[in-house]
Scaffold this active site. Structure first.
Site, PDB file in Angstrom:
ATOM      1  CG  ASN A 210       5.465   4.992   0.512  1.00  0.00           C
ATOM      2  OD1 ASN A 210       6.497   4.323   0.537  1.00  0.00           O
ATOM      3  ND2 ASN A 210       4.304   4.511   0.098  1.00  0.00           N
TER       4      ASN A 210
ATOM      5  CE  LYS B  13       4.046   4.887  -3.424  1.00  0.00           C
ATOM      6  NZ  LYS B  13       2.893   4.986  -4.289  1.00  0.00           N
TER       7      LYS B  13
ATOM      8  CG  HIS C   9       0.976   1.622   0.321  1.00  0.00           C
ATOM      9  ND1 HIS C   9       0.716   1.342  -0.997  1.00  0.00           N
ATOM     10  CD2 HIS C   9       1.143   2.956   0.408  1.00  0.00           C
ATOM     11  CE1 HIS C   9       0.739   2.486  -1.689  1.00  0.00           C
ATOM     12  NE2 HIS C   9       0.999   3.478  -0.858  1.00  0.00           N
TER      13      HIS C   9
ATOM     14  CD  GLU D 172       2.086   1.456  -4.416  1.00  0.00           C
ATOM     15  OE1 GLU D 172       3.168   1.397  -3.801  1.00  0.00           O
ATOM     16  OE2 GLU D 172       1.694   2.516  -4.966  1.00  0.00           O
TER      17      GLU D 172
ATOM     18  CD  GLU E 149      -1.664   6.441   0.757  1.00  0.00           C
ATOM     19  OE1 GLU E 149      -0.935   7.417   0.576  1.00  0.00           O
ATOM     20  OE2 GLU E 149      -1.321   5.281   0.513  1.00  0.00           O
TER      21      GLU E 149
ATOM     22  N   GLY F  13      -0.448   7.887  -7.362  1.00  0.00           N
ATOM     23  CA  GLY F  13       0.466   7.881  -8.501  1.00  0.00           C
ATOM     24  C   GLY F  13      -0.198   8.181  -9.828  1.00  0.00           C
TER      25      GLY F  13
ATOM     26  CB  SER G  38      -1.905  12.628  -6.821  1.00  0.00           C
ATOM     27  OG  SER G  38      -1.758  11.455  -7.612  1.00  0.00           O
TER      28      SER G  38
ATOM     29  N   GLY H   3       3.916   9.925  -1.914  1.00  0.00           N
ATOM     30  CA  GLY H   3       4.843   9.100  -2.684  1.00  0.00           C
ATOM     31  C   GLY H   3       5.747   9.964  -3.545  1.00  0.00           C
ATOM     32  N   GLY H   4       5.351  10.142  -4.802  1.00  0.00           N
ATOM     33  CA  GLY H   4       6.172  10.830  -5.807  1.00  0.00           C
ATOM     34  C   GLY H   4       6.791  12.141  -5.345  1.00  0.00           C
TER      35      GLY H   4
END
Ligand code: PGA
Length: 253
Positions: A10, A12, A95, A97, A167, A173, A213, A234-235
């Protein structure tokens, strides 16, 4: 149970066009065969057309959001039909967010889920608790309720076309991961809900990912758990080498 593991990146709101294309060229032919691992990149909408054109046999492209209706006066929105017309095969729905910053509700998550499967787009449906809920000890009740609401009026056949991502919000994150046991326990609770809704045979075919994470250095222990079928990342999905490490780790699942 034979569930194909999935690693979904993802991105983002990161990368520009050149970075996005460079990533696809770097990983396209290196991801495992799709029969062994489903490798997906969920990119910002503006990149989707270019990325789909360049996706290889084994790398798939998804969106990060879509609207719940077919069409209408909704400035700035994108419909499932639009995604489908460009060959987009996955979409992240609900999600945390989007729930937090764009007021997505369980009701809109439910509508989007149904809209996606009706357009033959695989929804990756996100659920997960806040730190407060985790500390209260009500995680499983909260997450189960999110799942029940997301799958309202969803038929057995439609449910089979979906993927769930668990999640925990406090792990996204932040560098804090749920322990593999914590993640597996909640994922098992989610599967129990699916058993209640659709019976064991269907529930055992639906993939449930962990997200929050996930990194090359913790992916193995997460994937070693019985009920974790992959990861929403994500990251660590932004860098080609890191993404390739994750998809290759899923080969051992
Ligand atoms: P993270 O993000 O891997 O950077 O924690 C996960 C997600 O938001 O899907």
């Amino acid at each position: 149970m034979n569930r194909i593991p999935m690693i979904a990146g993802n991105w983002k709101m990161f990368k520009t066009k050149d970075d996005a294309l460079a990533f696809i060229y770097a990983v396209n032919v290196k991801v495992p065969e799709k029969e062994k691992v489903e490798s997906v990149i969920c990119a910002p909408a503006i990149f989707l057309r270019d990325l789909v054109k360049r996706e290889g046999e084994d790398l798939r492209i998804g969106a990060q959001n879509m609207h719940e209706l077919d069409e209408g006066a909704y400035t700035g929105e994108i419909s499932a039909g639009m995604l489908k017309s460009y060959g987009v095969e996955y979409v992240v729905i609900g999600h945390s967010e989007r729930r937090e910053y764009y007021n997505e509700t369980d009701e809109s998550v439910n509508k989007k889920l149904i809209q996606a499967v009706r357009h033959e787009i695989t929804p990756i449906v996100c659920v997960g608790e806040s730190l407060e809920i985790r500390e209260n000890g009500t995680t499983n009740t909260f997450v189960k309720d999110q799942v029940v609401k997301a799958y309202q009026n969803v038929t057995e056949k439609e449910a089979l076309e979906t993927v769930i991502a668990y999640e925990p919000i406090w792990a996204i994150g932040t560098g804090k991961t749920a322990t593999p046991e914590q993640a597996n326990e909640t994922i098992k609770a989610i599967r129990d809900v699916l058993v209640e809704l659709y019976g064991t045979t269907v529930a055992e075919q639906i993939r449930i990912l962990y997200g929050g994470s996930v990194k090359p250095n913790n992916v193995d222990e997460l994937l070693a758990q019985s009920d974790i079928d992959g990861a929403l990342v994500g990251g660590a999905s932004l860098d080609p080498d890191s993404f390739l490490t994750l998809v290759n780790a899923a080969l051992n699942k």
